[in-house]
Scaffold this active site. Structure first.
Site, short mmCIF file in Angstrom:
data_model
loop_
_atom_site.label_atom_id
_atom_site.label_comp_id
_atom_site.label_asym_id
_atom_site.label_seq_id
_atom_site.Cartn_x
_atom_site.Cartn_y
_atom_site.Cartn_z
N ALA A 1 -45.76 70.57 36.51
CA ALA A 1 -47.03 69.82 37.15
C ALA A 1 -46.02 68.61 37.34
CB ALA A 1 -48.05 69.83 36.35
N GLN B 1 -47.08 65.77 36.44
CA GLN B 1 -47.52 64.82 35.34
C GLN B 1 -46.74 65.62 34.09
OE1 GLN B 1 -47.61 61.66 34.48
NE2 GLN B 1 -48.00 60.87 36.60
N SER B 2 -45.96 66.54 34.33
CA SER B 2 -45.51 67.27 33.30
C SER B 2 -44.81 66.54 31.98
CB SER B 2 -44.49 68.35 33.67
OG SER B 2 -43.66 69.08 32.74
N ASN B 3 -45.25 66.65 30.99
CA ASN B 3 -44.53 66.37 29.76
C ASN B 3 -43.16 66.99 29.36
OD1 ASN B 3 -46.60 64.42 28.96
ND2 ASN B 3 -47.71 66.20 28.44
N VAL C 1 -41.16 68.31 31.47
CA VAL C 1 -39.82 67.69 32.41
C VAL C 1 -39.56 66.51 31.92
CG1 VAL C 1 -40.60 69.24 34.26
CG2 VAL C 1 -41.16 66.78 34.37
#
Ligand SMILES: *Cc1c(COP(=O)(O)O)cnc(C)c1O
Length: 338
Positions: free
Chosen positions: A76, A78-80, A82
């Protein structure tokens, strides 16, 4: 093979240092009438911490063993995962390619520029975007297309897959965490974790089972409803048991997921989630994130209110981090509560 060495044969990159703290929440314990502890995996250390550090130790271990020089991953906006992957790549001297998917509708401008997006830019990662948020196969295929281009340029790409048709290497990090928790607190009665991809939930459940710990593990749905997540966990546990060469059947019986805090869906905060986030901050001075850990705490509060967690029980909530996303949810957190 002894129980402690169940992970020894998997290549592992050292990304975090030592066990994370297990802190008692005194004020919430008295307010809720339980003995409540917080496992601080928000403090795993690498690049703002969180649960993906543990998961990446096994993906990056595999990548190093394969001689990779570039990590590709999708998530996503706001992916943590990545952001953490880009930090891990930096630490190990690799490049990273991050693909951001449109998974959460109707978000404010800061969702696309602040929080994890900002951190990934600082980390110098290459960015791609993908127009769908619920197309794991398509998102993985787009990453492979970029990986093929990199190969033709002489680079050595390594793709971290989110789909279920790959070995759940990340869950191994949470097998280790489950074992770590058992050493820190052998007599916990209930453990509450978020259940998204299922790597964290499946790993904790398996690690604790390997240690023959009897605590109930509750998975709080953050992305799919209870029925879908229960099915997904069945697959995750089977694949993890295959990877570890242990029996999956006793694990399947321990699947317990609740979706009372899921509404209105992935990456969206209900009043219940926001109230949980504010309660933790205002009672203990500890921040939760809007996508995962606040939902997990909302789920815990629900279990206390229904009596599924009983007065006096020794309960551990896993704080999986995700705090940079707070700054991507500024508008939602500043709105007047509805
Ligand atoms: C990814 C993530 C989760 C979900 O973990 P899974 O292993 O995918 O189930 C929970 N909390 C935070 C903060 C995360 O970034």
């Amino acid at each position: 093979m002894t129980q402690k060495s169940i992970l020894d044969r998997f290549p592992r990159a050292q990304l975090m240092s030592g066990p994370t703290p297990l802190d008692r929440l005194d004020r919430l314990s008295s307010e809720l009438g339980i003995d409540l502890w917080l496992k601080r995996d928000d403090l795993t250390g690498l690049g703002f911490g969180g649960n993906k550090t543990r998961q990446l130790e096994f993906y990056l271990g595999d990548a190093v063993e394969q001689g990779a020089d570039t990590i590709l991953i999708t998530g996503a906006v706001q992916s943590n995962f990545v952001r953490s992957a880009a930090a891990a790549a930096a630490k190990l001297g690799m490049q990273s390619v991050l693909q951001l998917e449109e998974r959460v509708p109707d978000m404010g401008e800061e969702y696309y520029s602040s929080g994890n997006v900002l951190l990934a830019k600082i980390l110098g990662a290459e960015h791609m975007s993908y127009p769908e948020g619920e197309d794991e196969a398509g998102a993985d295929a787009a990453l492979h297309a970029r990986a093929d281009e990199l190969k033709s340029e002489g680079r050595k790409p390594y793709v971290i897959h989110l789909g279920l048709n790959h070995p759940p290497l990340g869950a191994l990090g949470y097998v280790a965490a489950g074992q770590e928790l058992c050493r820190q607190m052998p007599d916990a009665e209930a453990v509450i974790v978020p259940s998204g991809s299922g790597a964290t939930h499946g790993g904790v459940l398996t690690g604790m089972a390997v240690e023959e710990n009897a605590a109930s593990v509750f998975g709080v749905c953050v992305r799919r409803d209870r029925e879908k997540q229960t099915a997904r966990m069945g697959t995750v546990l089977r694949k993890l048991a295959d990877l570890l060469d242990i029996d999956a059947v006793p694990l399947q019986d321990k699947i317990n997921v609740l979706d009372d805090a899921l509404s209105p869906g992935y990456g969206k905060m209900s009043g219940m989630t926001r109230a949980a986030l504010e309660k933790m901050a205002r009672t203990e001075g500890i921040f939760l994130d809007p996508v995962y850990s606040a939902k997990t705490f909302a789920g815990l509060l629900h279990l206390v209110s229904t009596g599924e967690i009983q007065p006096g029980q020794k309960v551990v909530m896993l704080h999986t981090g995700g705090l940079p996303a707070l700054f991507g949810y500024q508008s939602a957190l500043l709105d007047d509560p509805t």
